[in-house]
Design a protein around this motif. Structure first.
Motif, short mmCIF file in Angstrom:
data_model
loop_
_atom_site.label_atom_id
_atom_site.label_comp_id
_atom_site.label_asym_id
_atom_site.label_seq_id
_atom_site.Cartn_x
_atom_site.Cartn_y
_atom_site.Cartn_z
N UNK A 1 -17.94 2.00 3.22
CA UNK A 1 -16.69 1.39 3.68
C UNK A 1 -15.62 2.46 3.73
N UNK A 2 -14.89 2.53 4.86
CA UNK A 2 -13.80 3.51 4.99
C UNK A 2 -12.54 2.77 5.44
N UNK A 3 -11.44 3.01 4.74
CA UNK A 3 -10.16 2.39 5.07
C UNK A 3 -9.14 3.50 5.28
N UNK A 4 -8.71 3.75 6.54
CA UNK A 4 -7.70 4.80 6.76
C UNK A 4 -6.35 4.37 6.18
N UNK A 5 -5.71 5.26 5.47
CA UNK A 5 -4.43 4.94 4.83
C UNK A 5 -3.24 5.61 5.51
N UNK A 6 -3.41 6.86 5.92
CA UNK A 6 -2.27 7.57 6.51
C UNK A 6 -2.81 8.63 7.46
N UNK A 7 -2.25 8.69 8.66
CA UNK A 7 -2.70 9.67 9.66
C UNK A 7 -1.56 10.58 10.12
N UNK A 8 -0.48 10.61 9.38
CA UNK A 8 0.62 11.49 9.74
C UNK A 8 1.43 11.00 10.92
N UNK A 9 1.31 9.72 11.29
CA UNK A 9 2.05 9.18 12.41
C UNK A 9 1.36 9.30 13.75
N UNK A 10 0.18 9.94 13.76
CA UNK A 10 -0.53 10.13 15.02
C UNK A 10 -0.94 8.81 15.65
#
Length: 467
Positions: A331-340
């Protein structure tokens, strides 16, 4: 005197040979021109390549949900050290002890590794949107190929009729020039007899020179038109003086139906609209993919791996080997992408609005083009009827002018003008009939119905311009 039988037989053989080896007229009809253009034209090859690329996008969409299997392997020059403190040791016959230390080392050893991994996507909203976008792109490539094919059909018809009309225009000018030369000769003869003024001679001579200049220009136009058609079709014989092209022999129009019906057909099947709709659906899919940026993903993963390091160290020869096998769910949950991702979502929404506006604009343009093509066809039959009447009147005027010239009631200038008007009326009628066929093909293309059968129907309306 009766010829000997041998001489009569020789004459028959010579005549037969002359017929056999004499240059024969060669013709290219519209259907043949289209078939050769489809095989030879660069844009046809470009359209086929784009279609194949689009089909590959459909396979890419399916592949997004298939498992990925990766085999890794490597060999390297490596150093390794391990130090264990405070361990407990026990073995049969040796008892047990605590606070044991274990040390190993390898200097300049050989490290090998292999791993076989598998990843099967189970839940991924972003990947779902990507697959949808690729499937839409595959459909769009099919529509683009069909539109390119229709465009090539129309271009072939236009170049074909340009060349046929240019040849007919040159023939009319040559025929008119022969008539003017004859009138000029007659004017000179009658001037010598004192039956005509010298102005008739000058007028006929001037008109002959003017027609000669027009003939040269028409020959240039014919050469250019033939070369353009030859480049498109790959038919080298188009510059052969014995070749013939065909023009419509009658009023090439049937019951075209009602304008609302054609507008509805264009709305449903026009290929430009289908492409614009595909662009809108693709933009919406990309927007959904951006909106799913922070959605979790679930994958089934499996791996078989082995690592080994062997060589000499501080304590003698040593080797370390590790093996592992694993199957599980990740399971992968993205938390922060730098605003991209948020910026990409904003861009996707703007591109969706742009695609919607492009579709609305295309609908207006297609409706206008359909209305214009239908109106051209609707009035085309009446226009051709009027031009046919004008041609009959011009020919009747020409005949009357010839009679009047012999009777002394008309001048040579009147005859020259009548000749010019009759030729212009004949050419105008041919051009109108040709435009009517082109408009019918254009209307079929706007409704997404231009195909080989439509070209064949247009071809059936043509006849050779030479006997």
């Amino acid at each position: 005197m009766t010829r000997p039988p041998r001489l009569r037989a020789s004459a028959v053989v010579v005549a037969a040979g002359a017929v056999l080896f004499a240059p024969s007229a060669w013709s290219l009809d519209l259907m043949q021109a289209w078939q050769r253009a489809e095989q030879h034209a660069p844009e046809a090859a470009l359209a086929r390549a784009s279609r194949e690329a689009g089909a590959a996008r459909g396979e890419q969409a399916k592949a997004l949900w298939r498992p990925n299997v990766v085999l890794e392997g490597g060999v390297s020059y490596a150093n390794g050290e391990t130090a264990t403190r405070g361990a407990q040791f026990s073995a049969p016959g040796f008892g047990s002890a605590t606070g044991v230390s274990f040390d190993t080392s390898v200097h300049g050893g050989t490290a090998t590794r292999y791993a076989l991994g598998l990843r099967q996507p189970v839940y991924n909203r972003e990947r779902s949107a990507q697959a949808e976008s690729l499937a839409i792109a595959a459909d769009a490539a099919q529509h683009e190929w069909a539109r390119s094919r229709q465009d090539l059909m129309l271009r072939t018809a236009e170049l074909y009729f340009n060349a046929a009309l240019a040849a007919e225009r040159l023939q009319l000018l040559q025929r008119q020039q022969r008539a003017v030369d004859k009138a000029a000769t007659e004017a000179r003869d009658r001037f010598r007899l004192g039956d005509r003024p010298v102005t008739d001679v000058h007028e006929a001579t001037a008109r002959a020179a003017s027609l000669d200049a027009e003939r040269l220009a028409a020959q240039t136009q014919l050469d250019l038109a033939r070369n353009a058609l030859a480049d498109l079709t790959g038919v080298a014989r188009l510059n052969d003086p014995t070749e013939t092209l065909a023009l419509p022999g009658g009023t090439p129009v049937d019951d075209i139906g009602t304008l609302p019906d054609w507008l509805a057909r264009a709305e449903r099947h026009n290929l430009e609209l289908k492409l614009a709709e595909a662009s809108l659906r693709s933009a919406e899919a990309r927007s959904r993919a951006s909106a799913a940026a922070f959605s979790p993903t679930v994958d089934v993963v499996a791996q078989v791996a082995r690592e080994r390091l062997s060589g000499d160290g501080d304590f003698g020869t040593a080797s370390n080997t590790a093996r592992n096998r694993a199957v599980g769910v990740q399971l992968a949950v993205p938390l922060y992408t730098g605003g991209m991702r948020s910026a990409q979502a904003t861009e996707a929404r703007a591109l969706t609005d742009k695609a919607q506006a492009t579709l609305d604009q295309a609908r207006q343009r297609v409706a206008q083009q359909t209305r214009a093509a239908w109106l051209d066809l609707a009035v085309g039959k009446s226009r051709i009827s009027a031009l046919a009447t004008a041609l009959d009147a011009s020919r009747a005027r020409l005949d009357a002018t010839r009679v009047g010239l012999r009777a002394g009631d008309r001048s040579t200038l009147d005859l020259l003008n009548a000749e010019n008007d009759a030729s212009a009326a004949e050419l105008a009628l041919l051009e109108a009939r040709t435009r009517l066929i082109v408009h019918r093909l254009q209307l079929a293309a706007l409704a997404g119905e231009l195909d080989d059968a439509a070209v064949q129907r247009a071809n059936a309306l043509l006849q050779s311009t030479r006997s």
